[in-house]
Design an enzyme around this catalytic site. Sequence first.
Site, PDB file in Angstrom:
ATOM      1  N   GLU A 124      -6.524  -9.038   3.805  1.00 29.30           N
ATOM      2  CA  GLU A 124      -5.690  -8.357   4.803  1.00 29.30           C
ATOM      3  C   GLU A 124      -5.803  -9.154   6.098  1.00 29.30           C
ATOM      4  O   GLU A 124      -6.912  -9.372   6.596  1.00 29.30           O
ATOM      5  CB  GLU A 124      -6.147  -6.925   5.075  1.00 29.30           C
TER       6      GLU A 124
ATOM      7  N   GLU B  20       0.856  -1.192   0.000  1.00 31.38           N
ATOM      8  CA  GLU B  20       0.000   0.000   0.000  1.00 31.38           C
ATOM      9  C   GLU B  20       0.888   1.237   0.000  1.00 31.38           C
ATOM     10  O   GLU B  20       1.981   1.230   0.581  1.00 31.38           O
ATOM     11  CB  GLU B  20      -0.905  -0.008   1.244  1.00 31.38           C
TER      12      GLU B  20
ATOM     13  N   TYR C 133      -7.389  -8.066  11.857  1.00 27.19           N
ATOM     14  CA  TYR C 133      -6.141  -7.741  12.558  1.00 27.19           C
ATOM     15  C   TYR C 133      -6.324  -8.132  14.015  1.00 27.19           C
ATOM     16  O   TYR C 133      -7.362  -7.839  14.604  1.00 27.19           O
ATOM     17  CB  TYR C 133      -5.832  -6.243  12.459  1.00 27.19           C
TER      18      TYR C 133
ATOM     19  N   ASN D 119     -12.051  -1.087  -1.112  1.00 29.15           N
ATOM     20  CA  ASN D 119     -11.414  -1.550   0.123  1.00 29.15           C
ATOM     21  C   ASN D 119     -12.250  -1.156   1.340  1.00 29.15           C
ATOM     22  O   ASN D 119     -12.622   0.018   1.475  1.00 29.15           O
ATOM     23  CB  ASN D 119     -10.038  -0.889   0.261  1.00 29.15           C
ATOM     24  N   GLU D 120     -12.544  -2.116   2.195  1.00 24.31           N
ATOM     25  CA  GLU D 120     -13.191  -1.863   3.494  1.00 24.31           C
ATOM     26  C   GLU D 120     -14.291  -0.806   3.391  1.00 24.31           C
ATOM     27  O   GLU D 120     -14.345   0.131   4.202  1.00 24.31           O
ATOM     28  CB  GLU D 120     -12.150  -1.438   4.538  1.00 24.31           C
TER      29      GLU D 120
ATOM     30  N   ASN E 169      -6.729   1.676   2.733  1.00 24.78           N
ATOM     31  CA  ASN E 169      -7.468   2.932   2.865  1.00 24.78           C
ATOM     32  C   ASN E 169      -7.019   3.951   1.826  1.00 24.78           C
ATOM     33  O   ASN E 169      -7.806   4.789   1.384  1.00 24.78           O
ATOM     34  CB  ASN E 169      -7.271   3.510   4.268  1.00 24.78           C
TER      35      ASN E 169
ATOM     36  N   GLN F  90       1.367  -5.964   5.858  1.00 25.58           N
ATOM     37  CA  GLN F  90       1.727  -5.689   4.479  1.00 25.58           C
ATOM     38  C   GLN F  90       3.109  -6.283   4.212  1.00 25.58           C
ATOM     39  O   GLN F  90       3.526  -7.135   4.976  1.00 25.58           O
ATOM     40  CB  GLN F  90       1.675  -4.182   4.225  1.00 25.58           C
TER      41      GLN F  90
END
Length: 528
Positions: free
Chosen positions: A314, A50, A266, A193-194, A95, A366
């Site tokens: 992720e 990212e 996470y 994304n998200e 993000n 990442q």
Amino acid sequence: MRYRHLVCFIGLVLGLGLAMPTSAQQARIKIDPDRVIDKVDPLIYGSFVEHLGRCVYGGIYEPGSPLADEDGLRRDVLQAVRELGVTILRYPGGNFVSNYHWLDGVGPERKPRLDLAWHVLEPNTFGTNEFMKFIRKVGAEPYFTVNMGTGTIEEAQWWVEYTNVKEGPYYAELRKQHGFPEPYGIKFWSLGNEMDGFWQLGHLSAEDYAKKAREAAKLMKATDPSIRLIAAGSSDFRPGADPQHWNRVVLEELKDHIDYIALHIYVGNPDNNYYNFVATPLEMERRTAIVKGLIQQVLWGSRRERPIYIAWDEYNVWYRARTGEALRGRRALEERYNLEDALVIAGFLNGFIRQADIVKMANLAQLVNVIAPIFTNEQGLFKQTIYYPFQLFARNAHGTALDVFVDSPTYDTEEFFLGLGERTTKLENVPYLDVSAVYNEENGRLVINVVNRHKDQPITTELIAQEGRFRGPFEVYEVNGPDIKAENDFGIERVKTVRKPDVSANGTRFTYTFPPHSFTQLIGRLER
Ligand code: AHR
């Protein structure tokens, strides 16, 4: 012993006994090559790049550095990524992507922009073509995410045209003008994304996201019908969020267009409770099972030929660099990992293998510097603890996942917070031995992956072939360190893979003792 002391002593023994059995530990692992789960998709050994902190700038890309090659890519990083065995790399966010306009990062004139997700100036000197140079040098598959926040569905379509159409339309010709005559043929594309997260720039409700993503999917697939699409599933598990509502709506609306639904997780150890922490990958397996059920429900009665799979695109340990300056700017998310984090990563990978029938992609978030296995400074790099279990899996655990019988002592966790701000969870009957096995029917190669979650006791284990015979020797690789908090640093490797003496195993049984707080990979043969 006086009565009061005796009571205290018994209390202590009983209290500790909850998390720490008192006698020497023993277990059994039974392997049956007929108990097949599914093929392990090599794409579960993916990672993520990212535009965030020093992942790109100062990580993989540092023009002018004596360590950089002719394309500005760090040679030492290229080498470490190749050795890691990463199969697919997601790009460019995260993000970041929800306010990213890919046209700013191609061609001779790059447009600097404010990166509103991570609060830095984005120079856009690294973009699509630079990433493709990187990915070709490391030999991984590219996986692009389009902007479903502030981006338009047309912009998403133009990107597919730029990267995948040989010639003719404007954006294909633009790529050629930029010096790249051949299309890249990027196969994997995620639709944002998200988008369920309130923190996402351009965050949408499930219904609004699903409609926008569906229309983007139509345009993108019409441009290149061979692409595979991934919908943004749930990432928000905080109180008040309804992750399964999100997943159900997205699956219903997009079921005729997508190949995967993406999930994010996470985990952390903010309360410094080792046993809770090393059990956290089991919550990932629980969420996988729930979404697998939703997929089956949504596809029930459908004429669709291909299934929809889950991409954990992720996942990682992330709880230290989560506030204040650690969350913004050029040094954002520089988490330093220790041995217990490495055991958690091995647990995630075991979980993906155990659910190999539905998890067909996963991306360690990442790759470099930002919550990452590789950590650089201007002079060089070091490999964080989590590098080593990932590497063993990515390089060796290929073939068919087997449904392994494990008889191991267990423990229960407390009710605890899995990640920052999330609901509490409690996990029961957590086996101290966390096991997966991968078999290659053609050559008989058997890879057994074992985390011993016990903090201070070895577990002597009988490994039993229920069908066929083990053919030794088994190679033994162990990731361990002096204590669970041991970290690596520049020039210091406290946690790494060590090759142990081979184990001879000829017949239907052998015994191995897994040391406390370790990950062990056994590689040998099983003949039928
Ligand atoms: O990987 C760090 C961030 O975590 C990503 O940008 C975002 O998708 C997630 O919240």
